[in-house]
Design an enzyme around this catalytic site. Structure first.
Site, PDB file in Angstrom:
ATOM      1  N   THR A   1       0.844  -1.197   0.000  1.00 35.81           N
ATOM      2  CA  THR A   1       0.000   0.000   0.000  1.00 35.81           C
ATOM      3  C   THR A   1       0.874   1.239   0.000  1.00 35.81           C
ATOM      4  O   THR A   1       2.069   1.191   0.296  1.00 35.81           O
ATOM      5  CB  THR A   1      -0.886   0.064   1.253  1.00 35.81           C
ATOM      6  OG1 THR A   1      -0.054   0.291   2.398  1.00 35.81           O
ATOM      7  CG2 THR A   1      -1.701  -1.191   1.436  1.00 35.81           C
ATOM      8  N   ASP A   2       0.267   2.368  -0.328  1.00 37.23           N
ATOM      9  CA  ASP A   2       0.886   3.641  -0.010  1.00 37.23           C
ATOM     10  C   ASP A   2       0.826   3.784   1.506  1.00 37.23           C
ATOM     11  O   ASP A   2       0.114   3.047   2.194  1.00 37.23           O
ATOM     12  CB  ASP A   2       0.155   4.787  -0.707  1.00 37.23           C
ATOM     13  CG  ASP A   2       1.063   5.981  -0.964  1.00 37.23           C
ATOM     14  OD1 ASP A   2       2.055   6.150  -0.222  1.00 37.23           O
ATOM     15  OD2 ASP A   2       0.780   6.746  -1.902  1.00 37.23           O
TER      16      ASP A   2
END
Length: 935
Positions: free
Chosen positions: A704-705
């Site tokens: 994920t970011d």
């Protein structure tokens, strides 16, 4: 043995890459190149603050030096610089210092311009022959550009000053030190003689500009975006910047695909355009079409001028409109020539597969729904030096529609909306609208029907990860030893600035707990970003030209070479993965992050990113390509829903990533913050499993970011704790957590397992992805104690100062008040002591220092500067009269990373420190649970 690390060669490559990305848009009156000895007056505030990159994670690189444009011109001794003009700007900047803003993503996009009189410009013209006017803009994460002065538009002061200069001088050159394209109406209104986009060229950017202005390098950069006459002419502008849903009604008609199809008259500078100091003839050689292989084409390029230079050959296809509708021209191949001397010729061959000529049918109109097809009709192929300056090279006709690739409906929208398409009449295309096909297949049903299987939990059988490499056990058998809690912990990447990896970098993943480490699983480290390595502890790295600049090179070879040097910088700093390249499409010029992305075209983006990945892979490190997918605005990026057709996704927004996977061998991908068609990308099964791993056969990791949400159903709200949805989608790593074993972010993995919303097999699947990735990393070899000759050479290249910053004192902020070990603080002149603090809570805090002068004269001035991460929070100065201990309280910036740095720098010796305490003022954990953006 050959030397690997050579900083001078790195500099030379970066300088050459930045120069090749410079785009010459106008060059009247033979203004350029400048002759040696030319008398120059340099105007523009940005001569005082060259922008090497944008802001945020895409630009925060600590560097040894930055060569600005003025500094390069002056140091070259090639020109006679007008010092009177320079001194005026120096005086102005003293009164109007650089505005850095306060906090994250707060720096203004421009700096105040210096006003001056007509007489000032005329006097400068009397003393100089040529004027150079530099216009600067930054850009960055979490904030979009705006159709306002000082952002996309020039300010009144900039236009007034430029007009005075153009009226006073017979020759004026404008240099645009910007990250992405800006409004260009002023070129016609004011009429400078020469205009160049010099972009943000990294720390060697000024030298690159010098090379082009002086003629040492002939410009060969080409626009990676269309520059329209007004921002309103871009079809995406109408729906850009929404805070809830961003309907992408322009569909596949992004950039030149729109303008060449519907609105050619609204273009100032077409895609692929760029002038040179020399001239080229582009001739067509053999052309053929094979029913199996596709197009084969020869192009002959001859330098017909007097100066050596490079040219970019661009190949476009015009497919028949058919029932789907097509763009009038689509880039299907490009190549940059070698440096050709006067009269030299080069033959370039193109082999273009049928896949690049096909279109995706998301509607079933061709009777081949969810397939790439070539519709029947005539296909025309054009060759030239930009999308407009391209002549017919050949054509072929299909008697019936062909299916090129059968896919499966995936990531289709659930919200109905209309998209544009062409309706052809008399060779012209009018805009009509049609309803976008919506989803018919449920991705959650797919996921349940295709659940993976895993070996039962066996407990510890004594196998280490090394046994997998040595084929003593299968990867599945190795992972079977891990408990459910171990598997949950492996899904949690740690950071920012985890003390388990290189100081100051963004994240750690893999063997982040003691139990995981005991299984011989190494800890991988990753760091921002696309413009070079960001290390928040202050360690220096090399700053690269920005993404748009590198895209404008149209040169795969120099991108690969540059990133092979970047790979060595990563290896030198013991980092396994660079969080970049950023490769989202420039849907609209106002996207604040366009500077670190590449282009409006997916083929150009994908090919150049593939080259960068190949460069990094030479030294066993990699890039985490991002943001997958559809990150087209920064405003409300955590929540705004990008509503887009499946066709546009596949042909435009996913295509560059597909090329990077298939051709670049991508090993790591970062999903975006926000949703596409109602599903947060970090939890999108269709995106991460159906398309990425199913169709593209990707076998790397997805992360994920930093602090990203997930959701379970289209339209359901996103949640930071819903990590189970991410793992189900095959988003392997949730980034970032303070402590993986303690589940410091409070994710739902254990509960989801217990409730049956998540299976152990899905955790195993991601664990296998992570371990397979780690087996290819330098971290794995280092864990085994294997130090190569390259490792030794790079370790010797680390500077003494950076080595100090890596040698940190560890401390824990796990109570309301914690005292640091002052015996570790070196108080001698010029010394820096750095603590890495692990904070149990997100909080507001203050630092209490008790200190005094240690037997110093009364007039002595004794400063100590205190930094939190890379930011100076206070300089405390005592005098020799402070002979008794004095208590100083310093307010700190909000602590929302689990790990942060405190650095103490002593400009003079003579202080004695009795105590240093960290005190919590306010606990922010509950605020943080609503998301980092709430802080």
């Amino acid at each position: 043995m050959a030397k690997n690390w050579d900083i001078e060669k790195f500099k030379k490559t970066a300088r050459a890459a930045a120069a090749e990305g410079i785009v010459l848009l106008k060059n009247d009156n033979n203004t350029l190149p400048l002759k040696k000895g030319t008398k120059l007056s340099v105007f523009g505030r940005s001569q005082m603050n060259y922008y090497k990159s944008g802001t945020g994670s895409g630009g925060m690189v600590n560097v040894d030096y930055v060569v600005g444009i003025y500094e390069a011109l002056e140091a070259s001794k090639k020109f006679k610089m007008n010092l009177t003009v320079r001194k005026a700007y120096e005086a102005f900047v003293k009164e109007n210092p650089f505005d850095t803003g306060i906090g994250w993503a707060a720096e203004p996009w421009f700096q105040k311009e210096m006003p001056f009189s007509d007489e000032f410009a005329k006097k400068a013209a009397e003393e100089s022959e040529v004027a150079v006017f530099i216009i600067g803009r930054t850009a960055g994460e979490d904030q979009d550009n705006k159709n306002e002065q000082g952002s996309y538009l020039l300010t009144d002061e900039e236009k007034a000053s430029l007009k005075k200069v153009c009226e006073a001088f017979s020759k004026t050159i404008v240099l645009l030190n910007v990250g992405n394209i800006i409004d260009m109406k002023w070129v016609e209104e004011i009429g400078p003689d020469a205009v160049l986009y010099v972009w943000q060229g990294g720390q060697e950017g000024g030298n690159a500009v010098l090379d082009v202005l002086s003629g040492a390098v002939t410009p060969s950069g080409k626009l990676s975006d269309t520059i329209a006459k007004d921002i309103s002419k871009y079809p995406s502008t109408e729906n850009f910047g929404s805070d809830k849903r961003n309907f992408q009604s322009e569909d596949i008609y992004v950039g030149y695909r729109y303008f060449e199809t519907f609105d050619k008259d609204s273009v100032f500078y077409p895609f692929g355009f760029g002038l040179s100091y020399t001239t080229f003839d582009v001739g067509i050689g053999e052309f053929s079409y094979d029913e199996i292989e596709g197009i084969s084409l020869e192009v002959l390029v001859t330098n017909t001028g007097d100066i050596s230079g490079k040219e970019v050959v661009q190949v476009y296809v015009e497919a028949p409109q058919g029932v789907l509708g097509k763009s009038k021209r689509v880039l299907c191949g490009f190549s940059k020539t070698d440096l050709l001397g006067a009269g030299q010729m080069q033959c370039t061959c193109f082999d273009i597969p049928k896949y690049w000529l096909s279109s995706y049918d998301d509607s079933g109109k061709t009777k081949h729904k969810s397939s790439y097809v070539m519709e029947k009709g005539t296909y025309r192929v054009y060759v030239g030096t930009d999308v407009r300056n391209a002549e017919l090279a050949g054509e072929f006709t299909l008697e019936k529609t062909e299916v090129i690739c059968k896919c499966e409906e995936a990531l289709a929208p659930v919200k109905e909306f209309e998209r544009i398409k062409p309706e052809e009449a008399l060779g012209l295309c009018a805009k009509v609208y049609e309803k976008v096909p919506t989803r018919t297949l449920d991705p959650n049903k797919k996921r349940k029907e295709r659940l993976p299987k895993a070996l039962p939990y066996t407990g510890d059988k004594g196998f280490k990860l090394k046994d997998v490499e040595e084929k003593n056990v299968s990867m599945e058998g190795f992972i079977a030893q891990l408990s459910d809690s171990d598997l949950c912990a492996m899904m949690r990447g740690e950071g920012m600035c985890s003390p388990k990896v290189t100081a100051g970098i963004a994240g750690a993943f893999g063997g982040v707990t003691e139990k995981l480490s005991d299984f011989g699983i190494p800890i991988g480290g990753c760091s921002d970003g696309p413009s070079g390595i960001r290390m928040d502890c202050g360690t220096h790295a090399f700053s690269l030209p920005n993404g748009t600049c590198l895209a404008c090179t149209f040169n795969e070879e120099i991108n690969e070479e540059l990133f092979s040097w970047e790979a060595l910088d990563l290896r030198k700093n013991k980092i396994d993965a660079l969080l970049g390249p950023g490769m989202n499409i420039h849907r609209n010029p106002l996207n604040g992050r366009n500077f670190e992305y590449f282009s409006e075209d997916p083929l150009l983006t994908g090919k150049l990113v593939s080259a960068q990945l190949k460069g990094m892979h030479k030294y066993d490190v990699t890039g985490v390509i991002k943001h997958f997918a559809g990150n087209t605005q920064e405003f409300k990026r955590h929540n705004v829903d990008n509503v887009v057709s499946e066709r546009a996704l596949r042909e435009i927004y996913l295509k560059g990533f597909e090329i990077a996977v298939r051709e670049g061998g991508a090993r790591a991908i970062m999903s975006t913050y926000g949703p596409v068609n109602g599903i947060w990308t970090a939890s999108s099964y269709d995106l991460l499993t159906t398309i990425l791993r199913g169709e593209w056969e990707y076998d790397g990791i997805v992360m994920t970011d930093w602090w990203a949400m997930g959701n379970d159903e289209a339209g359901a709200p996103g949640n930071y704790q819903n990590v189970s949805a991410q793992v189900r989608a095959q988003n392997d790593l949730n980034m970032v957590n303070g402590n993986a074993g303690d589940n410091s972010n409070g994710d739902d993995l254990p509960v989801a397992l217990k409730q049956g919303r998540l299976t152990r097999a899905e955790l195993v699947r991601s664990a296998i992805n992570i371990c397979n990735f780690l087996l290819k990393t330098p971290a794995y070899r280092h864990m085994l104690g294997e130090e190569s000759a390259l490792d030794k050479e790079l370790a010797a290249a680390v500077s003494a100062e950076d080595s100090k910053l890596q040698d940190m004192v560890k401390a824990s902020f796990d109570r309301d008040e914690v005292e640091l070990d002052v015996s570790k603080i070196k108080v001698e002149k010029g010394e820096t002591t750095a603590f890495i603090i692990n904070s149990k809570h997100k909080c507001m805090a203050e630092l209490e220092l008790v200190l005094r002068a240690d037997n110093q004269p009364d007039v002595a001035q004794l400063p100590v500067s205190v930094f939190q991460d890379k930011n100076l929070i206070k300089t405390v100065t005592l005098t020799g009269m402070d002979k008794d201990f004095k208590t100083v309280t310093i307010s700190m910036n909000e602590i929302f990373n689990s790990n942060f740095y405190l650095k103490f720098y002593f400009a003079q010796g003579g202080l004695e420190i009795k105590s240093v305490k960290l005190k919590m003022v306010k606990n922010l954990d509950e605020v943080f649970k609503r998301g980092p953006s709430e802080l």
